[in-house]
Scaffold this motif. Structure first.
Motif, PDB file in Angstrom:
ATOM      1  N   ILE A  70       0.436  -1.270   0.242  1.00  0.00           N
ATOM      2  CA  ILE A  70      -0.350   0.138  -0.212  1.00  0.00           C
ATOM      3  C   ILE A  70       0.696   1.196  -0.025  1.00  0.00           C
ATOM      4  N   PHE A 112       2.571   1.957  -3.526  1.00  0.00           N
ATOM      5  CA  PHE A 112       0.915   2.641  -4.154  1.00  0.00           C
ATOM      6  C   PHE A 112       0.783   4.070  -4.036  1.00  0.00           C
ATOM      7  N   SER A 122      -7.647  -8.642  -3.774  1.00  0.00           N
ATOM      8  CA  SER A 122      -7.169  -7.893  -4.269  1.00  0.00           C
ATOM      9  C   SER A 122      -8.198  -6.662  -5.269  1.00  0.00           C
ATOM     10  N   SER A 180     -10.163  -4.959  -2.536  1.00  0.00           N
ATOM     11  CA  SER A 180      -9.626  -4.305  -0.966  1.00  0.00           C
ATOM     12  C   SER A 180      -8.657  -2.849  -1.802  1.00  0.00           C
ATOM     13  N   MET A 181      -8.160  -3.440  -3.242  1.00  0.00           N
ATOM     14  CA  MET A 181      -7.660  -2.415  -4.062  1.00  0.00           C
ATOM     15  C   MET A 181      -8.861  -0.747  -4.629  1.00  0.00           C
ATOM     16  N   ALA A 228      -7.910   2.621  -8.703  1.00  0.00           N
ATOM     17  CA  ALA A 228      -7.872   1.079  -8.239  1.00  0.00           C
ATOM     18  C   ALA A 228      -7.241  -0.214  -9.524  1.00  0.00           C
ATOM     19  N   GLY A 267      -3.370  -0.256  -9.207  1.00  0.00           N
ATOM     20  CA  GLY A 267      -3.442  -0.786  -7.355  1.00  0.00           C
ATOM     21  C   GLY A 267      -3.469  -2.275  -8.224  1.00  0.00           C
ATOM     22  N   SER A 268      -4.630  -3.259  -9.311  1.00  0.00           N
ATOM     23  CA  SER A 268      -4.786  -4.079  -9.709  1.00  0.00           C
ATOM     24  C   SER A 268      -5.823  -3.718 -10.325  1.00  0.00           C
TER      25      SER A 268
END
Length: 366
Positions: free
Chosen positions: A92, A95, A130, A133-134, A166, A169-170
């Motif tokens: 995190i 990111f 992921s 969460s992302m 998002a 991040g993933s």
């Protein structure tokens, strides 16, 4: 990092004194046409589309307050399900640092950040954590930007930027921002589709798919032997990669018509083809690897036999793991329940399954 949203003006003036608490819940998703293979900064090699789930989600709380002394780094305290998680925190932090350094969100270095995150499902349950969460984190960050600068007043623009973040991040996380289904990747058949963020689909998808069931059959709770990130990388040397990307876009074009028409059997046929193709790509990578288990195959055989005997639209898909997602319309739930209980549940590890269905997207808590 790409700078589509680069804005160096998103910085607080000296002696700022803003603080806040933000709380979002965002769901996981299950891809029907799979995203497998990427390039650049989380850009897809082909278009994909997924169901947004309801019961499988991440809750994330973001608190921010002024730093006593600003630095060039990110000041972050991160907790997952109440515990400090250094490995998650490092991901995190990286990111957020990239968002600040690329001037997409330069204000992040001006605040002390605290993130508390938790899942509604076990981390090893074969659900794309992921993605949930992302996407939840991206929603918190866009809310923070809106509270500080008032730059995302339009709901469409708010969710578009959240989907963009998002994705960074993933990749698959960008599809979790929308109810029912999210589509990601440029597709000639869908106006406005792009590789940069996902697009909502609920307005054009037939109502039968708005209440679809997704029962997640837990074949194995163990960690995968090969991560999804590594699997994407192996696609670069896969001899079938180019044909796969063409196949995926062709399947997407077909699926758009199927989803509009509400053809549940044609939908299921595409879903199963995509799932098995995904695992065939894993088995043809260098080095090859196999994520399905014996009980995965046993379930597939039983599902196909049941469908042949009853003509019920009961189909499966798989993510990058051994656990099956059982897909069927709500109207046959009572009819298929005895088969699931007697034939499939005994093949699950510890008799475990997660009953889920298509959901309405993220929820913001006041």
């Amino acid at each position: 990092m790409q700078n589509h949203y680069r804005n160096p003006l998103l910085r607080m003036a000296p002696d700022y004194a803003f603080s806040g608490d933000i709380h979002w819940q965002s769901p996981s998703n299950i891809a029907i046409v799979k995203y497998w293979g990427k390039h650049g900064q989380q850009l897809p090699r082909n278009a994909s589309i997924s169901f947004t789930l309801q019961a499988a989600y991440t809750e994330t709380e973001l608190s921010y307050s002024p730093r006593t002394q600003e630095g060039g780094d990110i000041a972050l305290d991160f907790y997952f399900e109440g515990q400090a998680q250094p490995a998650f925190a490092q991901k995190i932090n990286k990111f957020l640092s990239e968002l600040a350094a690329s001037e997409i969100m330069p204000f992040l270095t001006q605040f002390q950040l605290s993130i508390h995150s938790s899942n509604s499902f076990p981390h090893s349950a074969g659900i794309a954590s992921s993605a949930s969460s992302m996407s939840a984190l991206a929603l918190c960050l866009c809310t923070m930007e809106q509270e500080l600068f008032g730059t995302l007043n339009s709901p469409a623009e708010f969710f578009r930027k959240a989907s963009y973040l998002a994705r960074l991040g993933s990749g698959s996380a960008c599809r979790s921002l929308y109810p029912v289904m999210g589509e990601w990747g440029t597709l000639e058949k869908l106006a406005g589709s792009t590789d940069l963020w996902a697009s909502p689909c609920a307005d054009w998808v037939h109502p039968v798919f708005h209440t679809y069931h997704d029962d997640i059959l837990i074949v194995s709770k163990g960690e995968k032997s090969v991560s999804s990130r590594a699997g994407h990388q192996l696609m670069e040397g896969n001899p079938y990669a180019a044909a796969r990307y063409q196949q995926a876009n062709d399947n997407m074009a077909k699926l758009v018509d199927v989803l509009k028409a509400g053809d549940v059997h044609a939908f299921g046929e595409i879903a199963e083809l995509e799932a098995l193709t995904l695992h065939a790509l894993m088995m043809s990578s260098q080095p090859p690897y196999l994520l399905m288990k014996p009980n995965s195959l046993a379930m597939i055989e039983k599902i196909r036999e049941y469908r042949n005997d009853t003509n019920q639209p009961l189909y499966f898909t798989l993510d990058a793991g051994p656990n099956l997602h059982l897909l069927y319309p709500a109207e046959i739930a009572e009819q298929v329940a005895p088969f699931i209980e007697s034939e499939l549940l005994p093949l699950c590890e510890e008799g475990k399954m997660i009953r889920d269905r298509v959901g309405n997207g993220p929820i913001k808590f006041s």
